[in-house]
Design an enzyme around this catalytic site. Structure first.
Site, PDB file in Angstrom:
ATOM      1  CE  LYS A   1      -1.832   1.245   7.330  1.00  0.00           C
ATOM      2  NZ  LYS A   1      -2.577   1.069   8.586  1.00  0.00           N
TER       3      LYS A   1
ATOM      4  NE  ARG B   1       3.178  -6.174   8.070  1.00  0.00           N
ATOM      5  CZ  ARG B   1       1.913  -5.811   8.270  1.00  0.00           C
ATOM      6  NH1 ARG B   1       1.595  -5.134   9.340  1.00  0.00           N
ATOM      7  NH2 ARG B   1       0.986  -6.117   7.400  1.00  0.00           N
TER       8      ARG B   1
ATOM      9  NE  ARG C   1     -14.801  -0.823  10.727  1.00  0.00           N
ATOM     10  CZ  ARG C   1     -13.635  -0.566  10.165  1.00  0.00           C
ATOM     11  NH1 ARG C   1     -13.485   0.502   9.409  1.00  0.00           N
ATOM     12  NH2 ARG C   1     -12.596  -1.346  10.356  1.00  0.00           N
TER      13      ARG C   1
ATOM     14  NE  ARG D   1     -13.188  -5.164   7.850  1.00  0.00           N
ATOM     15  CZ  ARG D   1     -12.587  -4.010   7.593  1.00  0.00           C
ATOM     16  NH1 ARG D   1     -13.250  -3.016   7.053  1.00  0.00           N
ATOM     17  NH2 ARG D   1     -11.309  -3.835   7.873  1.00  0.00           N
TER      18      ARG D   1
ATOM     19  NE  ARG E   1      -4.882  -6.083  12.210  1.00  0.00           N
ATOM     20  CZ  ARG E   1      -5.600  -5.255  11.456  1.00  0.00           C
ATOM     21  NH1 ARG E   1      -6.870  -5.042  11.711  1.00  0.00           N
ATOM     22  NH2 ARG E   1      -5.045  -4.628  10.443  1.00  0.00           N
TER      23      ARG E   1
END
Length: 197
Positions: A13, A88, A127, A139, A150
């Site tokens: 996104k 959300r 990643r 990250r 999440r």
């Protein structure tokens, strides 16, 4: 052009929103950024949010909608905006509709980036491994366990927002598993259809 981007974390996104911002000159509005800006600016709604956050609470839908309502009045958002990570929940989607209606505005498109969630987890794991191999910090969002949490929260709370917009005939599903440029092309054609509608 008033848009909402839906899709699980890691679906792309942010990448796609940045391209639309560059192409159309409309701001990408993240509720987190808007909250911090409203608190820093000391706006009335920002002061309410600060009091809740200082007390360790979650900011209510009413406050978040108030912050969005204030933000879309700013000059850079007059031509439109992209809401990323909001709404959300179903309650937020309904409140957003009421707020836009009260301003005589409506959404032009709701774009959902559809992705294979198992492949998404693999992509995040890869990643993180690539970052480690290159000696770069991983990250926090790329920690596979954090990411799975999440994803679970998204599936529990936010996945219900897409059917809400689908029922209203506002949702366009985009295959988020294709290469980045392919996703951008699919979004561009969805937006041109929305503009004619």
């Amino acid at each position: 052009m008033r848009l909402i981007f839906l899709g699980p974390p890691g679906a792309g996104k942010g990448t796609q929103a940045a391209r639309i911002v560059a192409k159309h000159g409309i701001p990408q509005l993240s509720t987190g950024d808007m909250l911090r800006a409203a608190v820093a600016a000391g706006t009335p709604i920002g002061q309410k949010a600060k009091a809740v956050m200082d007390a360790g609470g979650l900011v209510s839908d009413e406050i978040v909608i108030g912050i969005v309502a204030d933000r879309i009045e700013e000059p850079d958002a007059k031509k439109g905006f992209i809401l990323d990570g909001f709404p959300r929940t179903l309650a937020q989607a309904e409140a957003l509709d009421r707020m836009l209606e009260s301003k005589g505005l409506k959404l032009d498109a709701v774009l959902e980036l559809k992705v294979d969630q198992d492949k998404l987890v693999d992509r995040i794991v890869r990643r993180a491994e690539e970052a480690r191999a290159a000696g770069q910090p991983v990250r926090k969002d790329d920690d596979p366990e954090v990411f799975k949490t999440r994803l679970e929260a998204y599936n529990r709370d936010t996945a219900v927002v897409a059917p809400y917009y689908a029922k209203r005939g506002q949702l366009t599903a985009i295959d988020g598993m294709q290469p980045i440029d392919g996703v951008s092309d699919a979004i561009a054609s969805a937006l041109s259809v929305a503009a004619q509608g």
